[in-house]
Write a protein that holds these residues in place. Structure first.
Motif, mmCIF file in Angstrom:
data_model
loop_
_atom_site.group_PDB
_atom_site.id
_atom_site.type_symbol
_atom_site.label_atom_id
_atom_site.label_comp_id
_atom_site.label_asym_id
_atom_site.label_seq_id
_atom_site.Cartn_x
_atom_site.Cartn_y
_atom_site.Cartn_z
ATOM 1 N N SER A 109 -29.798 -33.915 -18.766
ATOM 2 C CA SER A 109 -30.329 -33.875 -16.846
ATOM 3 C C SER A 109 -29.739 -34.688 -15.856
ATOM 4 O O SER A 109 -29.436 -33.927 -14.501
ATOM 5 C CB SER A 109 -31.841 -34.042 -16.412
ATOM 6 O OG SER A 109 -32.181 -35.046 -16.716
ATOM 7 N N GLN A 110 -28.873 -35.779 -16.441
ATOM 8 C CA GLN A 110 -28.271 -36.729 -15.272
ATOM 9 C C GLN A 110 -27.427 -35.897 -15.246
ATOM 10 O O GLN A 110 -26.700 -36.497 -14.285
ATOM 11 C CB GLN A 110 -28.641 -37.961 -15.894
ATOM 12 C CG GLN A 110 -29.560 -38.427 -16.175
ATOM 13 C CD GLN A 110 -30.214 -39.906 -16.466
ATOM 14 O OE1 GLN A 110 -29.682 -40.377 -17.528
ATOM 15 N NE2 GLN A 110 -31.148 -40.847 -16.357
ATOM 16 N N ARG A 111 -26.588 -35.910 -15.974
ATOM 17 C CA ARG A 111 -25.189 -35.045 -16.184
ATOM 18 C C ARG A 111 -24.983 -33.727 -15.628
ATOM 19 O O ARG A 111 -23.739 -33.649 -14.465
ATOM 20 C CB ARG A 111 -23.998 -34.532 -17.186
ATOM 21 C CG ARG A 111 -24.745 -35.419 -18.381
ATOM 22 C CD ARG A 111 -24.617 -34.953 -19.842
ATOM 23 N NE ARG A 111 -23.913 -36.160 -20.901
ATOM 24 C CZ ARG A 111 -22.129 -36.120 -21.580
ATOM 25 N NH1 ARG A 111 -21.436 -35.991 -20.905
ATOM 26 N NH2 ARG A 111 -22.725 -37.366 -21.862
ATOM 27 N N SER A 112 -25.637 -33.133 -15.361
ATOM 28 C CA SER A 112 -26.054 -31.618 -14.487
ATOM 29 C C SER A 112 -26.457 -32.341 -12.467
ATOM 30 O O SER A 112 -25.569 -32.153 -11.872
ATOM 31 C CB SER A 112 -27.694 -30.611 -14.629
ATOM 32 O OG SER A 112 -27.092 -29.726 -13.731
ATOM 33 N N LEU A 113 -26.439 -33.150 -12.583
ATOM 34 C CA LEU A 113 -26.844 -33.636 -11.035
ATOM 35 C C LEU A 113 -25.352 -34.131 -10.779
ATOM 36 O O LEU A 113 -25.380 -34.288 -9.612
ATOM 37 C CB LEU A 113 -28.187 -35.797 -11.377
ATOM 38 C CG LEU A 113 -28.509 -36.132 -9.724
ATOM 39 C CD1 LEU A 113 -29.120 -35.517 -8.816
ATOM 40 C CD2 LEU A 113 -29.092 -37.000 -10.861
ATOM 41 N N LEU A 114 -24.803 -35.281 -11.303
ATOM 42 C CA LEU A 114 -24.048 -35.069 -11.088
ATOM 43 C C LEU A 114 -22.595 -35.019 -10.907
ATOM 44 O O LEU A 114 -21.567 -34.445 -9.679
ATOM 45 C CB LEU A 114 -23.510 -36.710 -12.228
ATOM 46 C CG LEU A 114 -24.102 -38.030 -12.116
ATOM 47 C CD1 LEU A 114 -23.490 -38.721 -13.738
ATOM 48 C CD2 LEU A 114 -23.719 -38.999 -10.405
ATOM 49 N N LEU A 115 -22.939 -33.517 -11.217
ATOM 50 C CA LEU A 115 -22.260 -32.082 -11.891
ATOM 51 C C LEU A 115 -22.357 -31.701 -10.556
ATOM 52 O O LEU A 115 -20.723 -30.904 -10.303
ATOM 53 C CB LEU A 115 -21.416 -31.807 -12.820
ATOM 54 C CG LEU A 115 -21.066 -32.150 -14.187
ATOM 55 C CD1 LEU A 115 -21.721 -31.794 -15.700
ATOM 56 C CD2 LEU A 115 -19.413 -32.621 -14.415
#
Length: 752
Positions: free
Chosen positions: A439-445
């Protein structure tokens, strides 16, 4: 009532509205449709089997009356006399009263006013008294004597309505009506008290503030009454604060916070000074409420002190001294953990600013301190949000334990300026990417900031987004035998931050209790493509605050004063509208794409199996007549196509490799087995057999063609004899049909 008022065996029956008619009958509106779900939420393979428009040209209205009763035809009121209209207003039928009400208003005949005034005070039904009162107000014929009499009425709803209509008189502080309303603030009925609280906002009498304060003190735990009182405090704020402050700190946090916000909003220095002076006498928890309310409103003590008058300046200094005293107790071993955490939340809030407490705040993040103190410290650092704190956290990162790192990472991703610092660290040390979950990767991307998106894309690539081969990669998981224990572990790692099964996880996303009724293929598709169909209430919202923070999650509530965002791990954050820079519905799911890309086919099979078993139910017990009835509501299903059709209340589209299971308690004895089922396809049934296993007994058979999945037939399919009772026995139904599908509404195990 001993049973349902309205039921139907017609699967297309869709009651949508119920009303009382002027004739005394009850009218039920039936939409009458095969499917009422929106196609967006219906799998494509089901849509191909259904006519989603079936019933669009139909609809029913039922008129229901008691047997033997005589319905009264509605009268033509256009030619009725005033006496006849008054008689209609005294009817127990609300629709007839409303029609008479409308007729009187349309006529605008003031000759009926004396009759209305008499009925308003003497009619037997409270509904009639309220209706007459409303008509008088609409005809501009309402006077003080009528209101005074109705304020003393015996029925609370008449009180409430009379209070509401008395507001034009409350601006006169000498009005007798005002004196009559004050005692109603102590009424036993909370609806009356709530209306008094609303109406006192129009009052000019000096005791109105005292009365509002008493309502807040006596009903502070009732959110509706409290909100009503707070909506009226502005004209009486100083008086309200004076009264309420004497009872602090034993006032609900919401009340204290709202009074501080109001005083800040209208720049009432007298009320603020009183709050600050009283705060010097309060405990740490109460100091925290006041300080955090000031900060969340965009102020600091230093800001307030800058342009304050002498009285407010003295009060702020007294408040500041108390903050310093409380902060000094953090390292005192005799201070309770609760008071330590509360004192930590005061750090950086004094007139000296953040830097004076920075060293102490960072020292609390040491692994030698209790976890709860570390969490409190990182939480306070998040609220303060200065770049100095962010830089110090990065410098000290290697000395932090896992708990602090997790909390700190969430903080860095919540602020644009902090996120930029963290991305710089990722560029320097790429190994830090392992700290990020899906979810954090998705937030940054998908970050709003173009630079951060670009950096994230370069560092993380497209690891968070499934490729075209992802579905193919997991195809074999649909037929592999799952290991539920392993599936539970995968659920805990991948899903528990937003979903809950049993005691594991958090309620953020959709409830998973019903997933046992979905096909494994549908589940797999939802896991791989979470954005294929996003229900609006579960779409990810991103809130930007004026102090630079980014808060992402589901919009769990929205009011006139603020919004509440529910994020992973069940973290709720309320943001005042005054602090909200922007709020965006991203249109994508909070569940990140690529969540399960780290799993292999067996791991996915384990997860799917666990999710399908998550809706397990209690054993089915015999009814009073000894029969055991197995239905979709008390069983589970698994396979490629099988699913619950809510319109048919059945397991539908049962095909090859599909099965349904129940757990049942069955006493010893002989039983007949009946199926209530339907079947589509051709009439040939050779070699297309089902098997029903109950304990050690198995019945084989074939469901005959019934003319379609919506045409059910109940038939006897066999008998079993149980020499011993079965406790929590597994009952399993499997099918080997290859031509067409079947639906199963019920298996009835009937004692002989």
């Amino acid at each position: 009532m001993e049973s349902e008022f309205f039921t139907s065996t017609d699967n297309w029956c869709r009651p949508t509205s119920i009303r009382t008619g002027p004739d005394g009958a009850i009218y039920v509106v039936d939409m009458y449709r095969l499917v009422i779900e929106h196609p967006e939420w219906i799998p494509e393979q089901w849509q191909r089997r259904l006519n989603l428009r079936d019933g669009h040209d139909k609809g029913r209205i039922y008129r229901i009356s008691k047997k033997g009763s005589q319905l009264t035809p509605p009268a033509d009121l256009s030619g009725c006399s005033n006496d006849d209209l008054l008689a209609e207003l005294e009817s127990q039928n609300g629709t007839r009263r409303d029609l008479a009400h409308l007729e009187i208003i349309w006529r605008k005949d003031v000759s009926i006013v004396p009759l209305l005034a008499e009925s308003a005070t003497q009619a037997l039904l409270p509904e009639t008294r309220i209706q007459c009162l409303s008509i008088l107000e609409e005809l501009e014929a309402l006077d003080e004597p009528i209101l005074l009499e109705l304020l003393a009425d015996s029925h609370p709803h008449v009180h409430k309505h009379a209070v509401s209509l008395s507001e034009p008189w409350l601006s006169n502080k000498d009005s007798e009506i005002t004196q009559k309303i004050f005692p109603l603030a102590k009424d036993e009925n909370n609806f009356v008290v709530q209306q008094v609280a609303y109406s006192l906002g129009s009052a000019s009498h000096p005791d109105a503030g005292k009365t509002l304060a008493q309502i807040l003190l006596n009903h502070g735990e009732d959110s509706y009454v409290r909100s009503a009182a707070l909506s009226s405090v502005i004209p009486h704020l100083s008086s309200v604060v004076t009264e309420v402050a004497e009872s602090l700190p034993h006032v609900p946090e919401e009340t204290t916070s709202a009074l501080v916000q109001t005083a800040l909003g209208i720049e009432d220095e007298t009320s603020l000074a009183l709050i600050f002076f009283k705060a010097a006498e309060w405990d740490t928890q109460s100091l925290t409420i006041v300080l955090h309310t000031i900060e969340s409103s965009g102020w600091s003590l230093k800001d307030l002190n800058g342009g304050a008058g002498k009285n407010l300046e003295s009060a702020i200094v007294a408040f500041d001294k108390q903050l310093s005293r409380k902060a000094s107790t953090i390292k005192d071993p005799s201070t309770s953990p609760e008071d330590q955490r509360a004192a930590i939340s005061l750090l950086g809030g004094s007139l000296s600013g953040v830097n004076s407490d920075l060293e102490l705040l960072l020292s609390l993040l040491s692994p030698q301190n209790p976890i709860e103190l570390q969490k409190a410290a990182i939480g306070r650092a998040t609220k303060l949000g200065t770049l100095e704190i962010a830089q110090q956290l990065l410098q000290e990162w290697d000395s932090f334990g896992a708990t602090v790192r997790k909390e700190a990472l969430a903080t860095f991703l919540s602020r644009r300026s902090w996120t930029g610092l963290f991305m710089g660290k990722l560029i320097e040390q790429p190994q830090w990417t392992r700290l990020l979950d899906a979810s954090q990767r998705s937030l940054l991307l998908n970050h709003r900031d173009e630079l951060i998106r670009k950096q994230a894309s370069e560092i993380l690539g497209n690891k968070g987004k499934p490729g075209t081969g992802t579905m193919k990669k997991f195809e074999s998981s649909l037929t592999l035998t799952p290991d539920l224990s392993s599936g539970q572990q995968n659920f805990t790692v991948l899903c528990a931050s937003c979903h809950k099964v049993g005691d594991t996880g958090f309620h953020v996303g959709p409830d998973l209790a019903s997933l046992s009724n979905l096909s494994r293929e549908s589940l797999l598709n939802s896991l791989i493509n979470p954005n294929q169909a996003v229900e609006s209430k579960y779409a990810m919202h991103t809130a930007q605050t004026k102090d630079g923070r980014t808060v992402s999650g589901i919009l769990s509530s929205e009011t006139g004063s603020g919004v509440t965002i529910l994020g992973p791990a069940g973290v709720n954050e309320t943001i005042l509208r005054s602090q909200l820079q922007s709020l965006e519905n991203t249109g994508i799911s909070l569940m990140p794409e690529g969540l399960a890309t780290g799993l292999d086919a067996q791991g996915m099979a384990d997860l799917l199996g666990f999710l399908q078993s998550s809706g397990s139910v209690a054993p089915v017990s015999p009814d009073d007549d000894g029969s055991i009835r197995l239905t979709p509501s008390n069983g589970t299903a698994a396979g490629n196509l099988i699913a619950v059709d809510s319109g048919l209340d059945a397991f539908s589209w049962i095909g090859a490799e599909d099965h349904a299971e129940w757990i049942a308690d069955i006493p010893a004895g002989r039983y007949s087995i009946f199926f209530d089922a339907s079947r589509s396809g051709g009439e040939t049934v050779s070699d297309e057999l089902f098997s029903l296993t109950i304990g050690d007994s198995t019945i084989h058979g074939a469901v005959q063609f019934t003319g379609g999945l919506s045409r059910f037939r109940k038939r006897l399919y066999g008998e079993i004899h149980l020499a011993k009772p079965l406790r929590e026995a597994k009952v399993s139904f499997e099918h080997r049909m290859t031509d067409g599908e079947m639906s199963l509404r019920e298996i009835a195990i009937i004692p002989q």
